[in-house]
Every structure is written in structure tokens, then in C-alpha cells.
Design an enzyme around this catalytic site. Sequence first.
Site, short mmCIF file in Angstrom:
data_model
loop_
_atom_site.label_atom_id
_atom_site.label_comp_id
_atom_site.label_asym_id
_atom_site.label_seq_id
_atom_site.Cartn_x
_atom_site.Cartn_y
_atom_site.Cartn_z
N THR A 39 0.84 -1.20 0.00
CA THR A 39 0.00 0.00 0.00
C THR A 39 0.87 1.25 0.00
OG1 THR A 39 -0.16 0.16 2.43
CG2 THR A 39 -1.78 -1.23 1.29
N GLY A 40 0.28 2.37 -0.42
CA GLY A 40 1.06 3.61 -0.50
C GLY A 40 2.25 3.44 -1.40
N SER A 41 2.02 2.87 -2.59
CA SER A 41 3.14 2.35 -3.39
C SER A 41 3.38 3.09 -4.70
CB SER A 41 2.90 0.87 -3.67
OG SER A 41 1.54 0.59 -3.94
N THR A 42 2.88 4.32 -4.82
CA THR A 42 3.13 5.06 -6.06
C THR A 42 4.30 6.03 -5.94
OG1 THR A 42 1.50 6.76 -5.46
CG2 THR A 42 0.72 4.89 -6.78
N GLY A 50 8.00 7.20 -3.18
CA GLY A 50 8.76 7.08 -1.95
C GLY A 50 9.10 5.65 -1.55
N ILE A 51 9.02 5.39 -0.27
CA ILE A 51 9.38 4.09 0.27
C ILE A 51 8.54 2.98 -0.34
CG2 ILE A 51 9.37 2.69 2.37
CD1 ILE A 51 10.17 5.18 3.93
N GLY A 52 7.23 3.21 -0.45
CA GLY A 52 6.35 2.18 -0.98
C GLY A 52 6.70 1.79 -2.40
N SER A 100 7.90 3.94 12.12
CA SER A 100 8.88 5.01 12.12
C SER A 100 9.60 5.01 13.46
CB SER A 100 8.18 6.36 11.90
OG SER A 100 9.02 7.44 12.26
N TYR A 131 1.07 12.15 14.62
CA TYR A 131 1.69 11.19 13.71
C TYR A 131 2.35 10.05 14.48
CZ TYR A 131 5.39 9.29 10.71
OH TYR A 131 6.24 8.45 10.03
#
Length: 259
Positions: free
Chosen positions: A13-16, A18-20, A136, A149
Site C-alpha cells: 500500500t502507498g506504493s506510487t 517514496g518508500i512504498g 517510524s 503522527y
Amino acid sequence: MDLELHGKTALVTGSTAGIGLEIARRLAAEGANVVICGRSQEKLDDAAADIGGNVRAVLADPATAEGAAALIAAVPAADILVNNLGIYEPRDFGEIDDADWFRLFEVNVMSGVRLSRHYLPAMKAGNWGRIIFISSEGALMVPPDMIHYCMTKTAQLTISRGLAETTRGTGVTVNTVMPGPTRSAGIVDFLRSGASNPDAPAEEIEREFLEKKRPTSLIRRMIEPQEVAATVAFLASPLAAATNGAAIRVEGGILPTIA
């Protein structure tokens, strides 16, 4: 080293970006069948083209119950789940209203809860699977301007450890990766917002951040997303079968620990 991921289905997830994106890229390079998801078809198409290999893009947002249901309908089974989706922002505690608290919790925590709730039972029934939460260092080292956060990152540690307890004696593992400050989209603007001279060159702003905000850092630089992805790829691998219920920090230096 062959991480033995050929033929495994991995949902990131969140894979478009950065880290993902780098996690998806690394898993695809290792032979996994990778599924990426996001809210923008254009970004999904760009990410899939960037990654190459056996990648499938699904337009869905697991930060909402409806989006998670749509993603699960499109991807009913997965061998590897990487709960990377997350947002962050610096904000004075007194200025964080209820909506902000709930928004970060919904995106950072509930997205992983929803997907883990679906995929974990099948993993246990099949006696193999990997769930990895991207938390994190803020889970344990809380800057005063990112309390909301960091609350979500600590929650991920709790959920991950609790789920790992349910996998005793199986071939399923649940772990958490805790990166320190990582070079990704938006990080320069984030560091600039707290710099003594916001107009200084990016290198100077980064150096000031490490000196003032991360004085115990051993590597004395930002982490590269590819370095986080390498750790995730190993944890996703059958080679990491003995690592379960762990919180792995990517970086170094002094950080409080929990039993």
C-alpha cells in the site's frame, strides 16, 4: 542472494512514490507478483511502468472502509502484505483538532488493520505469509510537533506485535520496520519548515536537521528508500522465517526500546 520470492503475491500500500514504490520495485525484482494501489490512476500507471516486471495496479484507497473493501475484492489473496500507506505533517499540539487526529489514525492505522484482518486468517490457514508494517522511529522518539503522527506509529507497533502473538507455531510472521528520516517525496519541504534558514540549500538544511534533531544518528545522513526496501524484502522472504514479532530499526543511534 535469492530471497525465494518467485511466485509470491505481494500487496504494497502507498506504493506510487517514496518508500512504498521502492519496496514494490525490490519485491518485483526478486520475482514476486506485486500489486500496487493508490487513489490516482495516472500515478498508478506511472508507478507500474517505472517498476516494470510483473506488477498489477489497483485503483483503491485502503484508508477508507470502502476503499479497503474494493482492494480486497480485486485482490482476494496475498502471500505478503506490506502496510506502508501513511501520511505525516508537523503541527503544534494545540492546533491539532479532532478531525486531524482521526484523519491520521484512519490513514496510518486503520488501513493496515483492515487489510491485515482480511489476509491474516488465510495466511495462517495456508501456514505461510508475511505482514510487514512500515512504522517510524517516531513510534518511540516523539518530536513535540508530530505527536499525532507518532501516536499512529506507536499503534502500528502494538498491532504488529499483537498479531505476531496469534501466529505462534505457524509459518506466518508479522514484523514492523522503523525507518529514521528517509529521503522521499516532500521530505525537503518538511525539513525546510523547521529550518533556521528555510532558504538555505537542501544539503545545509539536512545537515542542520541531523545535528539538532537527530544528534545520535550513526550514519549522519538521510536514509535512501532503497535501503528500507532491502530490509522489507528480506523480512518478506522465507529466509526470514525466524524473525517474528520484531521491530526492526533502519538507522542507528540511541533510541528507547520496549520489552
